[in-house]
Every structure is written in C-alpha cells, then in structure tokens.
Design a protein around this motif. Structure first.
Motif, PDB file in Angstrom:
ATOM      1  N   SER A  16      -5.433   9.815  -2.890  1.00  0.00           N
ATOM      2  CA  SER A  16      -6.716   9.524  -3.524  1.00  0.00           C
ATOM      3  C   SER A  16      -7.666   8.829  -2.551  1.00  0.00           C
ATOM      4  O   SER A  16      -7.256   8.241  -1.558  1.00  0.00           O
ATOM      5  CB  SER A  16      -6.504   8.618  -4.743  1.00  0.00           C
ATOM      6  OG  SER A  16      -6.115   7.315  -4.323  1.00  0.00           O
ATOM      7  N   ARG A  17      -8.959   8.904  -2.874  1.00  0.00           N
ATOM      8  CA  ARG A  17      -9.966   8.246  -2.043  1.00  0.00           C
ATOM      9  C   ARG A  17      -9.728   6.739  -2.007  1.00  0.00           C
ATOM     10  O   ARG A  17      -9.890   6.097  -0.970  1.00  0.00           O
ATOM     11  CB  ARG A  17     -11.368   8.537  -2.569  1.00  0.00           C
ATOM     12  CG  ARG A  17     -12.462   7.816  -1.797  1.00  0.00           C
ATOM     13  CD  ARG A  17     -13.837   8.185  -2.306  1.00  0.00           C
ATOM     14  NE  ARG A  17     -14.109   9.598  -2.087  1.00  0.00           N
ATOM     15  CZ  ARG A  17     -15.261  10.184  -2.427  1.00  0.00           C
ATOM     16  NH1 ARG A  17     -16.226   9.479  -3.027  1.00  0.00           N
ATOM     17  NH2 ARG A  17     -15.459  11.465  -2.185  1.00  0.00           N
ATOM     18  N   ALA A  18      -9.337   6.173  -3.152  1.00  0.00           N
ATOM     19  CA  ALA A  18      -9.088   4.731  -3.206  1.00  0.00           C
ATOM     20  C   ALA A  18      -7.977   4.325  -2.240  1.00  0.00           C
ATOM     21  O   ALA A  18      -8.074   3.309  -1.549  1.00  0.00           O
ATOM     22  CB  ALA A  18      -8.730   4.312  -4.625  1.00  0.00           C
ATOM     23  N   LEU A  19      -6.918   5.140  -2.181  1.00  0.00           N
ATOM     24  CA  LEU A  19      -5.821   4.835  -1.263  1.00  0.00           C
ATOM     25  C   LEU A  19      -6.288   4.902   0.181  1.00  0.00           C
ATOM     26  O   LEU A  19      -5.920   4.063   1.011  1.00  0.00           O
ATOM     27  CB  LEU A  19      -4.661   5.801  -1.482  1.00  0.00           C
ATOM     28  CG  LEU A  19      -3.779   5.525  -2.696  1.00  0.00           C
ATOM     29  CD1 LEU A  19      -2.829   6.690  -2.931  1.00  0.00           C
ATOM     30  CD2 LEU A  19      -2.992   4.234  -2.496  1.00  0.00           C
ATOM     31  N   TRP A  74       0.841  -1.206   0.000  1.00  0.00           N
ATOM     32  CA  TRP A  74       0.000   0.000   0.000  1.00  0.00           C
ATOM     33  C   TRP A  74       0.875   1.255   0.000  1.00  0.00           C
ATOM     34  O   TRP A  74       0.609   2.209  -0.741  1.00  0.00           O
ATOM     35  CB  TRP A  74      -0.913   0.002   1.225  1.00  0.00           C
ATOM     36  CG  TRP A  74      -1.692   1.281   1.360  1.00  0.00           C
ATOM     37  CD1 TRP A  74      -2.877   1.589   0.751  1.00  0.00           C
ATOM     38  CD2 TRP A  74      -1.312   2.442   2.107  1.00  0.00           C
ATOM     39  NE1 TRP A  74      -3.252   2.872   1.079  1.00  0.00           N
ATOM     40  CE2 TRP A  74      -2.312   3.421   1.916  1.00  0.00           C
ATOM     41  CE3 TRP A  74      -0.230   2.750   2.927  1.00  0.00           C
ATOM     42  CZ2 TRP A  74      -2.266   4.673   2.511  1.00  0.00           C
ATOM     43  CZ3 TRP A  74      -0.171   4.008   3.521  1.00  0.00           C
ATOM     44  CH2 TRP A  74      -1.178   4.943   3.313  1.00  0.00           C
ATOM     45  N   ARG A  77       2.291   1.915  -3.440  1.00  0.00           N
ATOM     46  CA  ARG A  77       1.276   2.459  -4.347  1.00  0.00           C
ATOM     47  C   ARG A  77       1.022   3.927  -4.043  1.00  0.00           C
ATOM     48  O   ARG A  77       0.920   4.758  -4.967  1.00  0.00           O
ATOM     49  CB  ARG A  77      -0.031   1.663  -4.214  1.00  0.00           C
ATOM     50  CG  ARG A  77       0.011   0.273  -4.831  1.00  0.00           C
ATOM     51  CD  ARG A  77      -1.380  -0.318  -4.973  1.00  0.00           C
ATOM     52  NE  ARG A  77      -2.040  -0.495  -3.700  1.00  0.00           N
ATOM     53  CZ  ARG A  77      -1.955  -1.598  -2.950  1.00  0.00           C
ATOM     54  NH1 ARG A  77      -1.199  -2.613  -3.365  1.00  0.00           N
ATOM     55  NH2 ARG A  77      -2.598  -1.695  -1.811  1.00  0.00           N
ATOM     56  N   GLU A 112      -9.319   4.427   1.263  1.00  0.00           N
ATOM     57  CA  GLU A 112     -10.203   3.284   1.509  1.00  0.00           C
ATOM     58  C   GLU A 112      -9.378   2.017   1.747  1.00  0.00           C
ATOM     59  O   GLU A 112      -9.704   1.209   2.621  1.00  0.00           O
ATOM     60  CB  GLU A 112     -11.154   3.103   0.334  1.00  0.00           C
ATOM     61  CG  GLU A 112     -12.211   4.192   0.232  1.00  0.00           C
ATOM     62  CD  GLU A 112     -13.076   4.059  -1.013  1.00  0.00           C
ATOM     63  OE1 GLU A 112     -12.716   3.238  -1.892  1.00  0.00           O
ATOM     64  OE2 GLU A 112     -14.094   4.768  -1.112  1.00  0.00           O
ATOM     65  N   GLN A 113      -8.300   1.855   0.971  1.00  0.00           N
ATOM     66  CA  GLN A 113      -7.418   0.705   1.172  1.00  0.00           C
ATOM     67  C   GLN A 113      -6.749   0.785   2.545  1.00  0.00           C
ATOM     68  O   GLN A 113      -6.587  -0.240   3.230  1.00  0.00           O
ATOM     69  CB  GLN A 113      -6.363   0.657   0.075  1.00  0.00           C
ATOM     70  CG  GLN A 113      -6.924   0.352  -1.315  1.00  0.00           C
ATOM     71  CD  GLN A 113      -5.919   0.620  -2.418  1.00  0.00           C
ATOM     72  OE1 GLN A 113      -4.752   0.905  -2.158  1.00  0.00           O
ATOM     73  NE2 GLN A 113      -6.371   0.568  -3.663  1.00  0.00           N
ATOM     74  N   HIS A 120      -9.173  -0.296   5.135  1.00  0.00           N
ATOM     75  CA  HIS A 120      -9.346  -1.746   5.086  1.00  0.00           C
ATOM     76  C   HIS A 120      -8.191  -2.445   5.798  1.00  0.00           C
ATOM     77  O   HIS A 120      -8.396  -3.414   6.555  1.00  0.00           O
ATOM     78  CB  HIS A 120      -9.431  -2.209   3.633  1.00  0.00           C
ATOM     79  CG  HIS A 120      -9.668  -3.680   3.474  1.00  0.00           C
ATOM     80  ND1 HIS A 120     -10.881  -4.268   3.735  1.00  0.00           N
ATOM     81  CD2 HIS A 120      -8.834  -4.693   3.114  1.00  0.00           C
ATOM     82  CE1 HIS A 120     -10.790  -5.582   3.538  1.00  0.00           C
ATOM     83  NE2 HIS A 120      -9.554  -5.856   3.153  1.00  0.00           N
ATOM     84  N   SER A 125       1.833   7.335  -6.403  1.00  0.00           N
ATOM     85  CA  SER A 125       0.757   8.246  -6.789  1.00  0.00           C
ATOM     86  C   SER A 125       0.990   9.671  -6.308  1.00  0.00           C
ATOM     87  O   SER A 125       0.244  10.578  -6.666  1.00  0.00           O
ATOM     88  CB  SER A 125      -0.582   7.745  -6.230  1.00  0.00           C
ATOM     89  OG  SER A 125      -0.647   7.922  -4.830  1.00  0.00           O
TER      90      SER A 125
END
Length: 203
Positions: A162-165, A19, A22, A167-168, A171, A26
């Motif tokens: 980012s929102r995706a990061l 993570w 990534r 959210e990950q 999680h 980004s």
C-alpha cells in the motif's frame, strides 16, 4: 566497533521490524520467508555503521564459542575479499566505491554465506540483524512494476504494498540517514557503509 561505543539507534531497529510485520500482515501469502529459508543470507552486501554497531551487540550476547566461530568466519571472508579487492586493506568503507565495482565484488563472492548463518540456515544474531535483513521480503515496486524481493519470491503471487506502507518505509529511510549522520559525528573518521563481514570485526 568496540562494545563501549554504543549509539542509541535501537528505536530505529524496532520501528523497522514493526514496519515489516505490518507489511507482512497486509500481504497475505506474498512472503515465502520462513526459518531456514536463507537465500538472502548468501552473498556479500553493504551494511551501515549502525548495523555494525548492532552486530557487535549481538556478538556480545552469544556464548564465547559461538562468538569465536562467527568472528573467525568473518575474518576469513574479509581476508578473501581484501585479497581480490586490495583497496579494502586501506579501509573497509565503501562510500566512494562505484556501483560497477560493488556489483563485481558481489558477483565474484555470491556464494559466501553470512558469517552468522548456522548449518540449518538460521541466524545466530537474529534479534540484532541489520536493517536490510529486518525489512527483506517485502515485494519491491519500481516505476509501477512489482517485483519479488528475492529469487524465491518470484515464484509466488505478488501483491502491491500500500501507499501508506511505502510512505512509512520512506520515513524510516530518512530516520536512518539522520541516525547515521549523528553516529558519524560522534565518531569522526568513520565512513557510512561497509561490507557485512566487517560488521563482525572491531573497527
């Protein structure tokens, strides 16, 4: 924490590091982190029992001389902390500590380096470092504001992850909580969090 008391949490550590990479990719130019930049390795902070187990794996992989030096530094630091905060003599776990007392300890010993930090600012147990160390450096977002993850990072332009990061990241935090609970069930009597120095010592 004994060498034989292993819990299969390696996947969580690997996923957290993935993570981070990534997120780093980004956020070009936003992370000043590099070998020898060790400001975030100075000052006591809390780790989990999973981190302590991982640190013990790291110590076991070192030469006897290096391992002895790290453990000796950890014992000295733990003794200093316990002298100032006697409740640490009863248990190293911080689960019932109020935030104000944690902050007071962190401020009082803010100049103490991690016992595994070498003279050049590199980490002796880098492949086995705690989760907090693996994810340190990504800008923090709170209430719509983006802030640097450390005092060094405040000097560079900050980019919103980012929102995706995020959210990950959430999680992974959930997975960590589940893994900690499973670990504690396998070893009754353990707390959840302890100070870094105790992670290098047998519990």
């Amino acid at each position: 924490m004994t060498a034989g008391a292993r819990f299969p949490s390696r996947r969580l550590f690997i996923q957290s590091e993935q993570w981070f990479h990534r997120a780093q990719a980004s956020l070009p130019g936003a992370l000043p982190c590099r070998k020898g930049c060790s400001r975030c390795c100075v000052g006591p902070f809390a780790i989990t029992v999973l981190d302590a187990d991982e640190l013990q794996r790291g110590l076991a992989a070192l030469s006897e001389t290096v391992r002895h030096d790290i453990v000796a530094r950890a014992r000295t630091q733990a003794a200093e902390l316990a002298a100032a905060f006697p409740r640490l003599n009863e248990t190293p776990f911080l689960d019932d500590w109020p935030d104000a007392e944690r902050d007071r300890l962190a401020a009082q010993f803010s100049d103490r380096p991690c016992p595994a930090l070498d003279a050049e600012g590199a980490c002796w147990i880098y492949p086995f470092r705690p989760l907090a160390c693996r994810t340190m450096g990504i800008p923090v977002e709170s209430n719509g504001l983006v802030e640097g993850a450390c005092e060094v990072q405040t000097a560079v332009p900050l980019i919103r992850p980012s929102r995706a990061l995020r959210e990950q990241e959430a999680h992974l935090a959930g997975d960590e909580a589940e893994a900690i609970e499973s670990y504690r069930q396998s070893r009754p009597g353990l707390g959840e969090e302890l100070l870094l120095a105790w992670g290098f010592l047998p519990l």
